[in-house]
Design a protein around this motif. Structure first.
Motif, PDB file in Angstrom:
ATOM      1  N   THR A  14       0.829  -1.207   0.000  1.00  0.00           N
ATOM      2  CA  THR A  14       0.000   0.000   0.000  1.00  0.00           C
ATOM      3  C   THR A  14       0.862   1.254   0.000  1.00  0.00           C
ATOM      4  N   VAL A  15       1.884   1.294   0.830  1.00  0.00           N
ATOM      5  CA  VAL A  15       2.761   2.465   0.894  1.00  0.00           C
ATOM      6  C   VAL A  15       3.508   2.639  -0.423  1.00  0.00           C
ATOM      7  N   ALA A  16       3.988   1.543  -0.994  1.00  0.00           N
ATOM      8  CA  ALA A  16       4.683   1.623  -2.278  1.00  0.00           C
ATOM      9  C   ALA A  16       3.746   2.142  -3.373  1.00  0.00           C
ATOM     10  N   ALA A  17       2.504   1.678  -3.386  1.00  0.00           N
ATOM     11  CA  ALA A  17       1.541   2.140  -4.388  1.00  0.00           C
ATOM     12  C   ALA A  17       1.234   3.617  -4.197  1.00  0.00           C
ATOM     13  N   MET A  18       1.095   4.065  -2.955  1.00  0.00           N
ATOM     14  CA  MET A  18       0.827   5.474  -2.697  1.00  0.00           C
ATOM     15  C   MET A  18       1.981   6.350  -3.169  1.00  0.00           C
ATOM     16  N   CYS A  19       3.212   5.922  -2.921  1.00  0.00           N
ATOM     17  CA  CYS A  19       4.380   6.687  -3.370  1.00  0.00           C
ATOM     18  C   CYS A  19       4.449   6.728  -4.894  1.00  0.00           C
ATOM     19  N   TRP A  20       4.198   5.611  -5.541  1.00  0.00           N
ATOM     20  CA  TRP A  20       4.261   5.556  -7.001  1.00  0.00           C
ATOM     21  C   TRP A  20       3.188   6.442  -7.626  1.00  0.00           C
ATOM     22  N   VAL A  21       1.972   6.374  -7.114  1.00  0.00           N
ATOM     23  CA  VAL A  21       0.888   7.187  -7.661  1.00  0.00           C
ATOM     24  C   VAL A  21       1.165   8.666  -7.427  1.00  0.00           C
ATOM     25  N   GLY A  22       1.702   9.004  -6.263  1.00  0.00           N
ATOM     26  CA  GLY A  22       2.044  10.399  -5.987  1.00  0.00           C
ATOM     27  C   GLY A  22       3.115  10.917  -6.919  1.00  0.00           C
ATOM     28  N   TRP A  23       4.088  10.095  -7.259  1.00  0.00           N
ATOM     29  CA  TRP A  23       5.162  10.517  -8.148  1.00  0.00           C
ATOM     30  C   TRP A  23       4.709  10.517  -9.607  1.00  0.00           C
ATOM     31  N   ALA A  24       3.989   9.489 -10.010  1.00  0.00           N
ATOM     32  CA  ALA A  24       3.593   9.362 -11.413  1.00  0.00           C
ATOM     33  C   ALA A  24       2.457  10.329 -11.768  1.00  0.00           C
ATOM     34  N   GLY A  25       1.635  10.701 -10.811  1.00  0.00           N
ATOM     35  CA  GLY A  25       0.481  11.534 -11.104  1.00  0.00           C
ATOM     36  C   GLY A  25       0.744  13.020 -11.050  1.00  0.00           C
ATOM     37  N   ARG A  26       1.951  13.412 -10.700  1.00  0.00           N
ATOM     38  CA  ARG A  26       2.244  14.842 -10.586  1.00  0.00           C
ATOM     39  C   ARG A  26       2.419  15.474 -11.948  1.00  0.00           C
ATOM     40  N   GLU A  27       2.240  16.778 -11.981  1.00  0.00           N
ATOM     41  CA  GLU A  27       2.430  17.506 -13.230  1.00  0.00           C
ATOM     42  C   GLU A  27       3.924  17.667 -13.472  1.00  0.00           C
ATOM     43  N   PRO A  28       4.306  17.786 -14.723  1.00  0.00           N
ATOM     44  CA  PRO A  28       5.733  17.997 -14.993  1.00  0.00           C
ATOM     45  C   PRO A  28       6.206  19.318 -14.392  1.00  0.00           C
ATOM     46  N   ARG A  29       7.427  19.328 -13.879  1.00  0.00           N
ATOM     47  CA  ARG A  29       7.968  20.508 -13.194  1.00  0.00           C
ATOM     48  C   ARG A  29       8.358  21.618 -14.169  1.00  0.00           C
ATOM     49  N   GLU A  30       8.740  21.273 -15.379  1.00  0.00           N
ATOM     50  CA  GLU A  30       9.210  22.269 -16.333  1.00  0.00           C
ATOM     51  C   GLU A  30       8.020  22.908 -17.047  1.00  0.00           C
ATOM     52  N   VAL A  31       7.669  24.117 -16.601  1.00  0.00           N
ATOM     53  CA  VAL A  31       6.574  24.860 -17.212  1.00  0.00           C
ATOM     54  C   VAL A  31       7.167  26.144 -17.775  1.00  0.00           C
ATOM     55  N   ASP A  32       6.752  26.497 -18.962  1.00  0.00           N
ATOM     56  CA  ASP A  32       7.265  27.692 -19.620  1.00  0.00           C
ATOM     57  C   ASP A  32       6.901  28.935 -18.797  1.00  0.00           C
ATOM     58  N   ARG A  33       7.834  29.866 -18.710  1.00  0.00           N
ATOM     59  CA  ARG A  33       7.608  31.088 -17.936  1.00  0.00           C
ATOM     60  C   ARG A  33       6.432  31.884 -18.491  1.00  0.00           C
ATOM     61  N   GLU A  34       6.304  31.939 -19.794  1.00  0.00           N
ATOM     62  CA  GLU A  34       5.205  32.677 -20.404  1.00  0.00           C
ATOM     63  C   GLU A  34       3.850  32.047 -20.055  1.00  0.00           C
ATOM     64  N   VAL A  35       3.820  30.726 -19.961  1.00  0.00           N
ATOM     65  CA  VAL A  35       2.583  30.037 -19.583  1.00  0.00           C
ATOM     66  C   VAL A  35       2.219  30.394 -18.147  1.00  0.00           C
ATOM     67  N   MET A  36       3.209  30.423 -17.264  1.00  0.00           N
ATOM     68  CA  MET A  36       2.949  30.774 -15.868  1.00  0.00           C
ATOM     69  C   MET A  36       2.447  32.212 -15.744  1.00  0.00           C
ATOM     70  N   VAL A  37       3.046  33.137 -16.494  1.00  0.00           N
ATOM     71  CA  VAL A  37       2.625  34.531 -16.440  1.00  0.00           C
ATOM     72  C   VAL A  37       1.195  34.672 -16.959  1.00  0.00           C
ATOM     73  N   GLY A  38       0.873  33.932 -18.021  1.00  0.00           N
ATOM     74  CA  GLY A  38      -0.490  33.977 -18.555  1.00  0.00           C
ATOM     75  C   GLY A  38      -1.513  33.449 -17.566  1.00  0.00           C
ATOM     76  N   ARG A  39      -1.184  32.358 -16.885  1.00  0.00           N
ATOM     77  CA  ARG A  39      -2.098  31.804 -15.869  1.00  0.00           C
ATOM     78  C   ARG A  39      -2.302  32.791 -14.727  1.00  0.00           C
ATOM     79  N   LEU A  40      -1.213  33.429 -14.301  1.00  0.00           N
ATOM     80  CA  LEU A  40      -1.314  34.393 -13.213  1.00  0.00           C
ATOM     81  C   LEU A  40      -2.177  35.581 -13.621  1.00  0.00           C
TER      82      LEU A  40
END
Length: 76
Positions: A14-40
């Motif tokens: 259960t703990v291993a599955a929770m860690c895997w889902v938490g890691w695999a389900g996250r959004e990618p960290r590299e987001v374009d700066r212009e995209v972030m400014v537009g969202r803001l």
């Protein structure tokens, strides 16, 4: 205590599955700066509805002492 040892594999899986889902389900960290400014900018220009349209009534200030209303005395 030995009876609970059968729970160890289940807990580990259960703990291993929770860690895997938490890691695999996250959004990618590299987001374009212009995209972030537009969202803001969109988030800051969006109007949010008021949650409470009516003003809240003032509460009576409590003195901490319970006082019963006086009874009207009958005139004799």
């Amino acid at each position: 205590m030995e009876i609970l040892l059968w729970l160890v594999p289940t807990v580990l899986v259960t703990v291993a599955a929770m860690c895997w889902v938490g890691w695999a389900g996250r959004e990618p960290r590299e987001v374009d700066r212009e995209v972030m400014v537009g969202r803001l900018a969109r988030g800051m220009t969006r109007e949010t509805p008021l949650r409470y349209a009516a003003p809240r009534p003032e509460r009576d200030r409590s003195t901490g002492i319970a006082v019963r209303p006086s009874r009207a005395r009958k005139a004799s």
